[in-house]
Design a protein around this motif. Structure first.
Motif, PDB file in Angstrom:
ATOM      1  N   GLN A  50     -12.292  69.782  67.315  1.00 19.25           N
ATOM      2  CA  GLN A  50     -12.891  68.886  66.308  1.00 19.25           C
ATOM      3  C   GLN A  50     -14.393  69.131  66.151  1.00 19.25           C
ATOM      4  OE1 GLN A  50     -11.776  64.813  67.095  1.00 19.25           O
ATOM      5  NE2 GLN A  50     -10.308  65.008  65.392  1.00 19.25           N
ATOM      6  N   LYS A  51     -15.039  69.468  67.284  1.00 20.31           N
ATOM      7  CA  LYS A  51     -16.497  69.665  67.239  1.00 20.31           C
ATOM      8  C   LYS A  51     -16.852  71.051  66.701  1.00 20.31           C
ATOM      9  CE  LYS A  51     -17.410  66.745  71.249  1.00 20.31           C
ATOM     10  NZ  LYS A  51     -17.484  66.777  72.698  1.00 20.31           N
ATOM     11  N   ARG A  52     -15.852  71.904  66.620  1.00 19.34           N
ATOM     12  CA  ARG A  52     -16.124  73.312  66.324  1.00 19.34           C
ATOM     13  C   ARG A  52     -16.836  73.532  64.976  1.00 19.34           C
ATOM     14  NH1 ARG A  52     -12.042  78.143  65.979  1.00 19.34           N
ATOM     15  NH2 ARG A  52     -13.522  79.820  66.330  1.00 19.34           N
ATOM     16  N   ALA A 102     -18.793  71.697  63.175  1.00 16.16           N
ATOM     17  CA  ALA A 102     -20.196  71.254  63.200  1.00 16.16           C
ATOM     18  C   ALA A 102     -21.050  72.233  64.002  1.00 16.16           C
ATOM     19  CB  ALA A 102     -20.288  69.852  63.795  1.00 16.16           C
ATOM     20  N   TYR A 103     -20.528  72.666  65.157  1.00 13.62           N
ATOM     21  CA  TYR A 103     -21.288  73.616  65.977  1.00 13.62           C
ATOM     22  C   TYR A 103     -21.445  74.954  65.244  1.00 13.62           C
ATOM     23  CZ  TYR A 103     -21.462  70.781  70.251  1.00 13.62           C
ATOM     24  OH  TYR A 103     -21.736  69.828  71.184  1.00 13.62           O
ATOM     25  N   GLU A 162     -25.020  70.404  76.937  1.00 12.30           N
ATOM     26  CA  GLU A 162     -24.924  70.686  75.502  1.00 12.30           C
ATOM     27  C   GLU A 162     -24.599  72.161  75.243  1.00 12.30           C
ATOM     28  OE1 GLU A 162     -28.370  69.609  73.272  1.00 12.30           O
ATOM     29  OE2 GLU A 162     -27.299  69.748  71.356  1.00 12.30           O
ATOM     30  N   ALA A 175     -16.791  75.130  72.331  1.00 16.79           N
ATOM     31  CA  ALA A 175     -16.354  75.005  70.932  1.00 16.79           C
ATOM     32  C   ALA A 175     -16.243  76.379  70.276  1.00 16.79           C
ATOM     33  CB  ALA A 175     -17.326  74.116  70.163  1.00 16.79           C
ATOM     34  N   ASN A 216     -21.058  72.780  75.908  1.00 17.47           N
ATOM     35  CA  ASN A 216     -20.182  72.279  74.844  1.00 17.47           C
ATOM     36  C   ASN A 216     -20.122  73.252  73.667  1.00 17.47           C
ATOM     37  OD1 ASN A 216     -19.625  70.043  76.322  1.00 17.47           O
ATOM     38  ND2 ASN A 216     -21.172  68.757  75.331  1.00 17.47           N
ATOM     39  N   ILE A 217     -21.295  73.824  73.316  1.00 14.75           N
ATOM     40  CA  ILE A 217     -21.312  74.792  72.210  1.00 14.75           C
ATOM     41  C   ILE A 217     -20.448  76.003  72.589  1.00 14.75           C
ATOM     42  CG2 ILE A 217     -22.780  76.321  70.807  1.00 14.75           C
ATOM     43  CD1 ILE A 217     -25.057  74.294  71.142  1.00 14.75           C
ATOM     44  N   TYR A 273     -11.993  71.046  72.137  1.00 17.13           N
ATOM     45  CA  TYR A 273     -13.281  71.042  71.436  1.00 17.13           C
ATOM     46  C   TYR A 273     -13.103  71.412  69.967  1.00 17.13           C
ATOM     47  CZ  TYR A 273     -15.931  70.215  75.655  1.00 17.13           C
ATOM     48  OH  TYR A 273     -16.453  69.632  76.781  1.00 17.13           O
TER      49      TYR A 273
END
Ligand SMILES: O=P(O)(O)OC[C@H]1O[C@H](O)[C@H](O)[C@@H](O)[C@@H]1O
Length: 464
Positions: free
Chosen positions: A443-445, A447-448, A427, A434, A430-431, A441
């Motif tokens: 798309q996740k950026r 939210a993070y 996890e 992003a 992933n942060i 990454y």
């Protein structure tokens, strides 16, 4: 001939019921309770079906690794190893155990070896100050190839190496054989490429090219490391339950964990084992610290590993081990035959605090102190075991690596967890990906980013 390793579990046991130790009844129950799990594990080892046995297939790669190390040694004064976690800790342990902390300051015919295993601009800058890149070979080790700290270091040193006129084809990349960025780069550079067996996880990879190449660079015969591992393998896989050291120790450690001994201290009585302690910490922690069991139950398995150094840490953390919470089991690691000993000459005969040293050796003093420490801990109700190493040699270290790998995998079975994955560290990675703007990454950026700013707002800052 004496064994490579001897394990004494006598002081994990007690003569009567005792909450802090394994009682006779509990010990007698080991075979009926855990024997089947152990014998299944032995069968997997014998069939060479465990990820850890993939190391034995690496024997075939040794001639090529030796040749590569010889070439690097002829062309370069320094070797710079870039890696982190399982891609560096094993190499550090080998270097320290067989050459000690001053290897790079000694005069010898092999290159100096620098292992940079942190993303730290101050450290990197210091390294640049002492390493002449025109005389330095690079080994870039990353099982996944996507570890951001090592990738950042490689990008930086690759550029410095190019600027210094380095030959790109001499760069060595050690990685997984999968179709990933690091393999694409290796092909693009047309550099030296060594593959780690696909199913051999990074923290178990010291007995592969990951540990073998840096070992060979410094003049260590990696075949001897592997031969020691093979000796340990045979003993673990073939010795019947009742005499099996791994069965006895692994089962005791698991049962003591269940009884609340949630910290496993490895108390190494040799500075040569200091880095081995750090290797052990990663292996134990990442392999056993798991939220979910194999059948999906939330169990939060594992015990916390700690590495200590004797005699040094007798003067720091020992007080807590003895009188603090009763939550620890301690493993002492000692070396039976030291390659050298130092006799103390007579000095200050009139002073009672000094006179008694005359004629003693430092090695003997260290072993007396180790015994005294262990005995006082056991006396205070702290369960202890001891691993005695025959000597400082590649065979002994290979056996020690393999013994602890097998210990972790066996106790992982008792915990009913997967000792080969590490979902908990993903996890954070992933942060990082992003926030650093990695394309896949994107798309996740958002939210993070939102989570990060919320997190930072929750901070309670106080001035000092
Ligand atoms: O060898 P790499 O793929 O670069 O991985 C380096 C390290 O990365 C992660 O932190 C993993 O949890 C470790 O198990 C691994 O040793």
């Amino acid at each position: 001939m004496q064994e490579l390793l001897n394990i004494d579990i006598g002081h994990l046991l007690s003569r009567q019921d005792h909450a802090d130790f394994i009682s006779p009844a509990e010990f007698e129950n080991f075979a009926p309770r855990y024997g089947q799990a152990f014998e299944e594990f032995q069968a997997v080892l014998r069939d060479k079906k465990s990820p850890i046995t993939l190391s034995f297939g690496e024997e075939a790669a040794i001639p090529r690794i030796k040749e590569l190390a010889r070439e690097l040694g002829e062309k370069y004064d320094n070797v710079l190893l870039l890696g982190i976690g399982g891609s560096a800790l094993g190499a550090r342990a080998v270097l320290q155990f067989l050459h000690g902390p001053f290897y790079n300051l000694e005069q010898h015919s092999h290159p100096r070896l620098f292992i940079l295993d942190n993303l730290d601009p101050v450290l990197v800058n210091k390294a640049v100050g002492v390493i002449d890149m025109a005389r330095t070979a690079i080994i870039y080790t990353s099982k996944s190839g996507s570890t951001p700290e090592t990738a950042a270091q490689f990008i930086y040193f690759y550029n410095r190496y190019k600027e210094a006129g380095g030959r790109l084809e001499d760069i060595v990349i050690i990685c997984d054989p999968g179709d990933n960025g690091i393999n694409h780069i290796a092909r693009q550079l047309n550099c030296r490429l060594l593959h780690i067996p696909r199913d051999l996880p990074g923290r178990y990879s010291v007995l592969s090219s990951v540990g073998f190449l840096p070992a060979e660079v410094t003049g260590t015969d990696s075949a001897r490391l592997l031969a020691g591992a093979a000796t340990a393998h045979q003993s673990i896989a073939d010795t019947p339950l009742q005499q099996n050291a791994l069965f006895a120790l692994g089962t005791c450690l698991y049962e003591l964990a269940v009884k609340g001994k949630s910290i496993h201290v490895l108390f190494n009585y040799s500075s040569m084992l200091y880095e081995f302690g750090l290797w052990f910490v990663q292996l134990w922690a990442e392999s056993l610290g798991k939220r979910l069991s194999l059948d999906g139950k939330e169990i939060h398995a594992g015990t916390t590993p700690l590495a200590s150094l004797g005699a040094t840490d007798q003067h720091s953390i020992l007080q807590l081990f003895k009188e603090g919470p009763a939550d620890k089991v301690l493993g002492f690691v000692t070396i039976e035959n030291q390659p050298v000993d130092i006799t103390l000459p007579e000095a200050f005969p009139g002073e009672k605090e000094y006179a008694y040293f005359t004629g003693h050796t430092m090695g003997r003093q260290l072993s007396i102190e180790q015994l005294a420490t262990e005995m006082t801990l056991v006396g205070a109700g702290k369960p202890c075991y001891r691993v005695t190493l025959r000597e400082i040699s590649p065979e002994v270290l290979g056996a020690l690596f393999y013994f602890y790998e097998a210990l972790v995998v066996y106790t992982g079975r008792l915990w009913n967890i997967n000792p080969f994955d590490q979902p908990g560290v993903e996890e954070g990675k992933n942060i990082t990906y992003a926030l650093m703007g990695r394309q896949d990454y994107s798309q996740k950026r958002p939210a993070y980013q939102e989570a990060v700013s919320r997190y930072q707002k929750e901070g309670v800052r106080l001035k000092v």
